[in-house]
Design a protein around this motif. Structure first.
Motif, PDB file in Angstrom:
ATOM      1  N   ARG A 353     -37.085  85.137  72.450  1.00  0.00           N
ATOM      2  CA  ARG A 353     -36.302  86.362  72.636  1.00  0.00           C
ATOM      3  C   ARG A 353     -37.216  87.527  73.001  1.00  0.00           C
ATOM      4  NH1 ARG A 353     -34.908  88.190  67.533  1.00  0.00           N
ATOM      5  NH2 ARG A 353     -33.735  86.251  67.287  1.00  0.00           N
ATOM      6  N   LEU A 354     -38.354  87.612  72.355  1.00  0.00           N
ATOM      7  CA  LEU A 354     -39.309  88.666  72.677  1.00  0.00           C
ATOM      8  C   LEU A 354     -39.766  88.548  74.135  1.00  0.00           C
ATOM      9  CD1 LEU A 354     -41.441  88.511  69.404  1.00  0.00           C
ATOM     10  CD2 LEU A 354     -39.735  90.249  69.998  1.00  0.00           C
ATOM     11  N   TRP A 355     -39.955  87.320  74.582  1.00  0.00           N
ATOM     12  CA  TRP A 355     -40.368  87.056  75.964  1.00  0.00           C
ATOM     13  C   TRP A 355     -39.279  87.500  76.941  1.00  0.00           C
ATOM     14  CZ3 TRP A 355     -38.649  83.181  79.583  1.00  0.00           C
ATOM     15  CH2 TRP A 355     -39.527  82.958  80.666  1.00  0.00           C
ATOM     16  N   ARG A 356     -38.015  87.151  76.646  1.00  0.00           N
ATOM     17  CA  ARG A 356     -36.896  87.531  77.527  1.00  0.00           C
ATOM     18  C   ARG A 356     -36.648  89.035  77.525  1.00  0.00           C
ATOM     19  NH1 ARG A 356     -32.537  86.301  75.679  1.00  0.00           N
ATOM     20  NH2 ARG A 356     -33.005  85.239  73.718  1.00  0.00           N
ATOM     21  N   ASP A 357     -36.704  89.616  76.325  1.00  0.00           N
ATOM     22  CA  ASP A 357     -36.420  91.049  76.208  1.00  0.00           C
ATOM     23  C   ASP A 357     -37.483  91.911  76.881  1.00  0.00           C
ATOM     24  OD1 ASP A 357     -34.100  90.531  74.835  1.00  0.00           O
ATOM     25  OD2 ASP A 357     -34.842  91.174  72.866  1.00  0.00           O
ATOM     26  N   ALA A 358     -38.730  91.440  76.855  1.00  0.00           N
ATOM     27  CA  ALA A 358     -39.828  92.241  77.406  1.00  0.00           C
ATOM     28  C   ALA A 358     -39.706  92.426  78.915  1.00  0.00           C
ATOM     29  CB  ALA A 358     -41.169  91.591  77.069  1.00  0.00           C
ATOM     30  N   ARG A 359     -39.126  91.449  79.584  1.00  0.00           N
ATOM     31  CA  ARG A 359     -39.176  91.431  81.048  1.00  0.00           C
ATOM     32  C   ARG A 359     -38.502  92.626  81.700  1.00  0.00           C
ATOM     33  NH1 ARG A 359     -40.445  91.956  85.193  1.00  0.00           N
ATOM     34  NH2 ARG A 359     -40.925  90.514  86.894  1.00  0.00           N
ATOM     35  N   VAL A 360     -37.444  93.126  81.094  1.00  0.00           N
ATOM     36  CA  VAL A 360     -36.710  94.223  81.731  1.00  0.00           C
ATOM     37  C   VAL A 360     -37.464  95.546  81.635  1.00  0.00           C
ATOM     38  CG1 VAL A 360     -35.350  95.052  79.747  1.00  0.00           C
ATOM     39  CG2 VAL A 360     -34.366  95.141  82.051  1.00  0.00           C
ATOM     40  N   GLY A 361     -38.455  95.615  80.759  1.00  0.00           N
ATOM     41  CA  GLY A 361     -39.204  96.854  80.589  1.00  0.00           C
ATOM     42  C   GLY A 361     -39.912  97.317  81.845  1.00  0.00           C
ATOM     43  N   THR A 362     -40.300  96.371  82.696  1.00  0.00           N
ATOM     44  CA  THR A 362     -40.989  96.735  83.938  1.00  0.00           C
ATOM     45  C   THR A 362     -40.013  97.083  85.063  1.00  0.00           C
ATOM     46  OG1 THR A 362     -41.096  94.451  84.741  1.00  0.00           O
ATOM     47  CG2 THR A 362     -42.890  95.197  83.320  1.00  0.00           C
ATOM     48  N   ILE A 363     -38.715  97.034  84.754  1.00  0.00           N
ATOM     49  CA  ILE A 363     -37.677  97.323  85.751  1.00  0.00           C
ATOM     50  C   ILE A 363     -36.876  98.566  85.375  1.00  0.00           C
ATOM     51  CG2 ILE A 363     -35.597  96.428  86.881  1.00  0.00           C
ATOM     52  CD1 ILE A 363     -36.706  93.574  86.311  1.00  0.00           C
ATOM     53  N   GLY A 364     -36.304  98.571  84.174  1.00  0.00           N
ATOM     54  CA  GLY A 364     -35.448  99.675  83.748  1.00  0.00           C
ATOM     55  C   GLY A 364     -36.197 100.982  83.554  1.00  0.00           C
ATOM     56  N   GLY A 365     -35.473 102.088  83.780  1.00  0.00           N
ATOM     57  CA  GLY A 365     -36.060 103.416  83.576  1.00  0.00           C
ATOM     58  C   GLY A 365     -37.107 103.791  84.600  1.00  0.00           C
ATOM     59  N   GLY A 366     -37.183 103.021  85.675  1.00  0.00           N
ATOM     60  CA  GLY A 366     -38.220 103.236  86.685  1.00  0.00           C
ATOM     61  C   GLY A 366     -39.132 102.033  86.731  1.00  0.00           C
ATOM     62  N   THR A 367     -39.136 101.327  87.834  1.00  0.00           N
ATOM     63  CA  THR A 367     -39.925 100.099  87.945  1.00  0.00           C
ATOM     64  C   THR A 367     -41.429 100.368  87.875  1.00  0.00           C
ATOM     65  OG1 THR A 367     -40.063 100.244  90.356  1.00  0.00           O
ATOM     66  CG2 THR A 367     -38.147  99.083  89.435  1.00  0.00           C
ATOM     67  N   THR A 368     -42.184  99.295  87.673  1.00  0.00           N
ATOM     68  CA  THR A 368     -43.640  99.408  87.693  1.00  0.00           C
ATOM     69  C   THR A 368     -44.117 100.044  88.994  1.00  0.00           C
ATOM     70  OG1 THR A 368     -43.999  97.539  86.200  1.00  0.00           O
ATOM     71  CG2 THR A 368     -45.783  98.066  87.733  1.00  0.00           C
ATOM     72  N   GLU A 369     -43.485  99.658  90.101  1.00  0.00           N
ATOM     73  CA  GLU A 369     -43.875 100.188  91.400  1.00  0.00           C
ATOM     74  C   GLU A 369     -43.616 101.686  91.503  1.00  0.00           C
ATOM     75  OE1 GLU A 369     -43.579  95.982  91.398  1.00  0.00           O
ATOM     76  OE2 GLU A 369     -42.036  97.452  90.893  1.00  0.00           O
ATOM     77  N   ILE A 370     -42.490 102.138  90.956  1.00  0.00           N
ATOM     78  CA  ILE A 370     -42.175 103.572  90.964  1.00  0.00           C
ATOM     79  C   ILE A 370     -43.162 104.332  90.084  1.00  0.00           C
ATOM     80  CG2 ILE A 370     -40.484 105.292  90.237  1.00  0.00           C
ATOM     81  CD1 ILE A 370     -39.793 104.003  92.878  1.00  0.00           C
ATOM     82  N   MET A 371     -43.507 103.761  88.925  1.00  0.00           N
ATOM     83  CA  MET A 371     -44.477 104.418  88.048  1.00  0.00           C
ATOM     84  C   MET A 371     -45.819 104.576  88.766  1.00  0.00           C
ATOM     85  SD  MET A 371     -42.795 105.121  85.320  1.00  0.00           S
ATOM     86  CE  MET A 371     -41.435 105.324  86.484  1.00  0.00           C
ATOM     87  N   ARG A 372     -46.237 103.531  89.473  1.00  0.00           N
ATOM     88  CA  ARG A 372     -47.510 103.614  90.201  1.00  0.00           C
ATOM     89  C   ARG A 372     -47.446 104.661  91.306  1.00  0.00           C
ATOM     90  NH1 ARG A 372     -48.358  97.046  90.581  1.00  0.00           N
ATOM     91  NH2 ARG A 372     -49.231  96.766  88.488  1.00  0.00           N
ATOM     92  N   GLU A 373     -46.296 104.775  91.931  1.00  0.00           N
ATOM     93  CA  GLU A 373     -46.145 105.770  92.996  1.00  0.00           C
ATOM     94  C   GLU A 373     -46.235 107.191  92.438  1.00  0.00           C
ATOM     95  OE1 GLU A 373     -45.920 107.451  96.621  1.00  0.00           O
ATOM     96  OE2 GLU A 373     -46.263 105.332  96.145  1.00  0.00           O
ATOM     97  N   ILE A 374     -45.610 107.396  91.251  1.00  0.00           N
ATOM     98  CA  ILE A 374     -45.688 108.701  90.594  1.00  0.00           C
ATOM     99  C   ILE A 374     -47.151 109.042  90.276  1.00  0.00           C
ATOM    100  CG2 ILE A 374     -45.135 109.962  88.465  1.00  0.00           C
ATOM    101  CD1 ILE A 374     -42.444 108.455  88.468  1.00  0.00           C
ATOM    102  N   ILE A 375     -47.846 108.075  89.692  1.00  0.00           N
ATOM    103  CA  ILE A 375     -49.250 108.290  89.333  1.00  0.00           C
ATOM    104  C   ILE A 375     -50.087 108.579  90.553  1.00  0.00           C
ATOM    105  CG2 ILE A 375     -51.295 107.210  88.326  1.00  0.00           C
ATOM    106  CD1 ILE A 375     -49.253 105.472  86.646  1.00  0.00           C
ATOM    107  N   ALA A 376     -49.912 107.774  91.593  1.00  0.00           N
ATOM    108  CA  ALA A 376     -50.715 107.948  92.817  1.00  0.00           C
ATOM    109  C   ALA A 376     -50.431 109.282  93.495  1.00  0.00           C
ATOM    110  CB  ALA A 376     -50.426 106.798  93.790  1.00  0.00           C
TER     111      ALA A 376
END
Length: 382
Positions: A353-376
């Motif tokens: 369950r921890l494995w399944r639940d963790a996966r959405v964290g890199t998508i919801g609230g702004g994807t990893t790619e969007i976060m990197r774009e903000i930082i850059a």
């Protein structure tokens, strides 16, 4: 171990929330995961204990505490082991209601904040659409003024709490030709003609969190339900995105910590070739790397939290924290599952369950790619 960021009152609150979670929430998680939802009464119970109004003023039924108190609640409710439960509780008062509190009229605040803080009403924020996710400016749901009403047409998807929400704060285009400068926020109440929940979405993780697809068909919303000023909705959303992303970073750190604890427990108990897994160097080094990354994520997230609560510009730090913490949660959960071997793939073990639940964290609230774009963008533009 207490962190310097939190004062004695925060640690007292932590003990209170943790006690509630351990006694009343965590034991029922397996049952709720099986059913695919947690009871609505949990909102009322959290409200009764004062946990839903921590960051709201007393005039609306809150306790007027700082965002550090809010962070403590986020951390401790995530420790129940079901990110879906945490997401549901946090979304109502941490994502939907703040839009009304910060930008709504006195009338809207009086109507919606006290019952939400008491847990009697559930709120949802409806932004994402089938064709507009990270690109908020491209949303297509429209709201056309007709006398004392807005006529709303369009759809929303992936809306946390959307199935049973008593109201949604919906992002709509009041000026379709103006891009992000034409977005407004409207409070749409359950039961409003033309507003419907099309379906509850079936997800990989967050099973206990209801996630909906919504449709508006000539939905008549009173003009008094406009949050703040017309066409400023995009800027309202951006302001609260910082706290939403910080909450997800905090949840990511807790998810990683729980996965590490499960892996360590299993490695110490599981015997292979005559000795516990924790005696094998390959496993010990995995655990060491998991622990180091988890602690790094915690430090980065607390740094962002410190900037945020002190009123400094925390956008870059929060993007870094959200990015790193959620990616770390995925990594640590995956490593923990691998350490469990075949048992990690079985539904009876919490690590899956921890494995399944963790996966959405890199998508919801702004994807990893969007976060990197903000930082850059902030690095390049200063």
């Amino acid at each position: 171990m207490a962190h310097w960021l939190f004062q004695e009152e925060h640690e007292l609150l932590r003990r209170s929330v943790r006690s509630w979670v351990e006694k009343e929430v965590k034991p029922r998680v397996p049952e709720w995961e099986e059913k695919g939802e947690f009871p609505r009464e949990l909102f009322a119970r959290a409200g009764e204990l004062g946990f839903l109004g921590l960051t709201f003023p007393e005039e609306y039924g809150g306790s007027g505490e700082d965002y550090l108190a809010g962070a403590v609640f986020v951390e401790e409710v995530y420790r129940c082991g079901s990110a879906g439960v945490a997401a549901g509780l946090v979304a109502s008062t941490g994502i939907a209601a703040p839009q009304i509190y910060k930008f709504g009229s006195p009338e809207l605040k009086e109507r919606f904040l006290p019952p939400t803080i008491r847990g009697e009403k559930i709120g949802a924020l409806a932004v994402t659409e089938p064709n507009a996710g990270s690109d908020v400016a491209s949303l297509q749901t429209t709201a056309r003024r007709e006398g004392d009403y807005y006529l709303v047409n369009g759809s929303k998807v992936f809306i946390t709490n959307g199935v049973r929400a008593d109201y949604v704060v919906a992002a709509v285009k009041t000026d379709p030709a103006a891009g992000k400068n034409g977005i407004s926020l409207l409070v749409v109440e359950k039961g409003t003609p033309g507003f419907s929940v099309v379906r509850k979405l079936d997800k990989l993780g967050w099973h206990t969190s209801d996630t909906a697809e919504l449709v508006f068909e000539d939905c008549r919303v009173p003009r008094g339900n406009l949050v703040g000023q017309e066409n400023l909705g995009f800027y309202y959303l951006m302001q609260n995105f910082v706290w939403e992303r910080l909450s997800m970073a905090l949840g990511g750190v807790v998810g990683a910590q729980l996965a590490l604890e499960e892996a360590l427990r299993y490695a110490q108990q599981r015997v292979q070739f005559g000795r516990p897994l924790s005696k094998f160097q390959a496993i010990r080094h995995r655990l060491a790397e998991m622990a180091a990354r988890t602690e790094t994520a915690r430090c980065l997230t607390y740094h962002a939290l410190a900037l945020f609560v002190s009123g400094q510009d925390a956008v870059t730090a929060v993007a870094m924290a959200k990015n790193y913490a959620c990616e770390t949660a995925c990594y640590v959960a995956d490593e923990a599952l691998q350490i469990h071997g075949g048992y990690g793939y079985m539904m009876e073990y919490p690590v899956q369950r921890l494995w399944r639940d963790a996966r959405v964290g890199t998508i919801g609230g702004g994807t990893t790619e969007i976060m990197r774009e903000i930082i850059a963008a902030r690095l390049v533009n200063g």
